[in-house]
Enzyme design. Structure first.
Site, short mmCIF file in Angstrom:
data_model
loop_
_atom_site.label_atom_id
_atom_site.label_comp_id
_atom_site.label_asym_id
_atom_site.label_seq_id
_atom_site.Cartn_x
_atom_site.Cartn_y
_atom_site.Cartn_z
N THR A 39 0.86 -1.19 0.00
CA THR A 39 0.00 0.00 0.00
C THR A 39 0.90 1.23 0.00
O THR A 39 1.90 1.26 0.70
CB THR A 39 -0.87 0.04 1.27
OG1 THR A 39 -1.61 -1.16 1.35
CG2 THR A 39 -1.81 1.23 1.27
N ARG A 67 -12.81 -8.96 1.71
CA ARG A 67 -12.05 -8.56 2.90
C ARG A 67 -11.87 -7.04 2.92
O ARG A 67 -11.58 -6.43 1.90
CB ARG A 67 -10.67 -9.21 2.89
CG ARG A 67 -9.70 -8.64 3.91
CD ARG A 67 -8.31 -9.22 3.71
NE ARG A 67 -7.34 -8.64 4.60
CZ ARG A 67 -6.64 -7.53 4.34
NH1 ARG A 67 -6.81 -6.87 3.21
NH2 ARG A 67 -5.77 -7.09 5.22
N GLY A 69 -9.48 -4.25 4.49
CA GLY A 69 -8.23 -4.04 5.23
C GLY A 69 -8.29 -2.75 6.02
O GLY A 69 -9.36 -2.14 6.19
N ASP A 70 -7.15 -2.28 6.47
CA ASP A 70 -7.09 -1.03 7.24
C ASP A 70 -7.17 0.20 6.34
O ASP A 70 -7.57 1.28 6.78
CB ASP A 70 -5.77 -0.97 8.02
CG ASP A 70 -4.58 -1.00 7.06
OD1 ASP A 70 -4.47 -1.97 6.29
OD2 ASP A 70 -3.78 -0.05 7.07
N THR A 90 0.98 1.07 5.98
CA THR A 90 1.03 0.00 4.99
C THR A 90 1.34 -1.29 5.72
O THR A 90 1.99 -1.27 6.76
CB THR A 90 2.10 0.30 3.91
OG1 THR A 90 2.15 -0.79 2.98
CG2 THR A 90 3.48 0.50 4.50
N GLY A 91 0.86 -2.40 5.21
CA GLY A 91 1.17 -3.67 5.87
C GLY A 91 -0.09 -4.44 6.21
O GLY A 91 -1.16 -4.19 5.66
N GLY A 93 -3.26 -5.31 7.41
CA GLY A 93 -4.38 -4.53 7.96
C GLY A 93 -4.97 -5.13 9.21
O GLY A 93 -5.37 -4.40 10.13
N1 GLY Z 1 -2.89 -2.49 4.34
C1 GLY Z 1 -3.65 -3.08 3.32
C2 GLY Z 1 -4.54 -4.13 3.75
O1 GLY Z 1 -4.36 -4.73 4.80
O2 GLY Z 1 -5.46 -4.42 3.06
#
Ligand code: GLY
Length: 205
Positions: A39, A67, A69-70, A90-91, A93
């Site tokens: 991300t 799904r 994510g964050d 980033t990473g 989520g």
């Molecule tokens: N940071 C992106 C996700 O987890 O989808």
């Protein structure tokens, strides 16, 4: 679309090939789709002192359909308050969301911490907490900038990011977790840049 922006298919042939290869790889090697992170998070400050934060993605590469994510969640993937500053993540989520890490970094900056102090203080104890509770922590990295344009970063993996302003051309830096809840930051080397360029331009079969 409502404002008549051009609708463009951003899928390149290269990206499609990578996706098809990854599908086959996952089937053959039983890979976990949640490996690595890509991300892009951005925080900006304009001449009027207005700030914005953004994330690039609809989720981790090869995520399960549906799904969340964050990245689309304010407070987790990004957060900004023009009177204080902003942060973006980033990473993995699932782990970032457990700590509302972008909000937490902005909250700490609001208490007077520098962006670097806020990143270190929000991220490293939280990684320890995850490891203690779940036995592991996903890979993630956060960037932050305050309303004065000072910035910070924290990460549990090698992580490259870029900073620039109206007087200094953008430069690429590399962050790594340092000792005692700190972050080591250094400019990338020409060797790193050459290897990166080679990797992203390598032919895909
Ligand atoms: N940071 C992106 C996700 O987890 O989808």
């Amino acid at each position: 679309m409502q404002n008549n922006f051009e609708i463009v298919n951003m899928l390149t042939l290269r990206a499609k090939k990578i996706w098809l290869n990854r599908l086959a790889e996952m089937r053959e090697k039983n890979l976990n789709p949640y490996d690595g992170h890509d991300t892009v998070g951005a925080i900006t400050l304009d001449k009027q002192g207005s700030m914005a934060a953004a994330t690039s993605t609809s989720g981790l590469f090869m995520k399960k359909a549906g799904r969340i994510g964050d990245s689309p969640l304010s407070g987790s993937g990004f957060y900004v308050d023009s009177e204080i500053g902003g942060a973006a993540a980033t990473g993995l989520g699932e782990d970032i969301m457990k700590g509302c890490l972008s909000y937490e970094i902005v909250r700490l900056m609001g208490e007077g911490k520098s962006p670097q102090q806020a990143c270190d203080q929000a991220v490293y104890p939280f990684i320890e907490k995850l490891k203690k509770r779940y036995g592991k922590a996903g890979e993630f990295s956060l960037v932050a900038m305050n309303h004065n344009g000072e910035w910070g970063v924290a990460t549990n993996v090698e992580f490259t990011f870029s900073v620039g302003n109206e007087t200094k051309a953008p430069r690429i830096l590399m962050a790594n977790p340092g000792p005692d809840h700190t972050t080591s930051i250094a400019p990338i080397t020409q060797e790193w840049l050459d290897a990166y360029e080679k990797r992203i331009k390598a032919p895909i079969n």
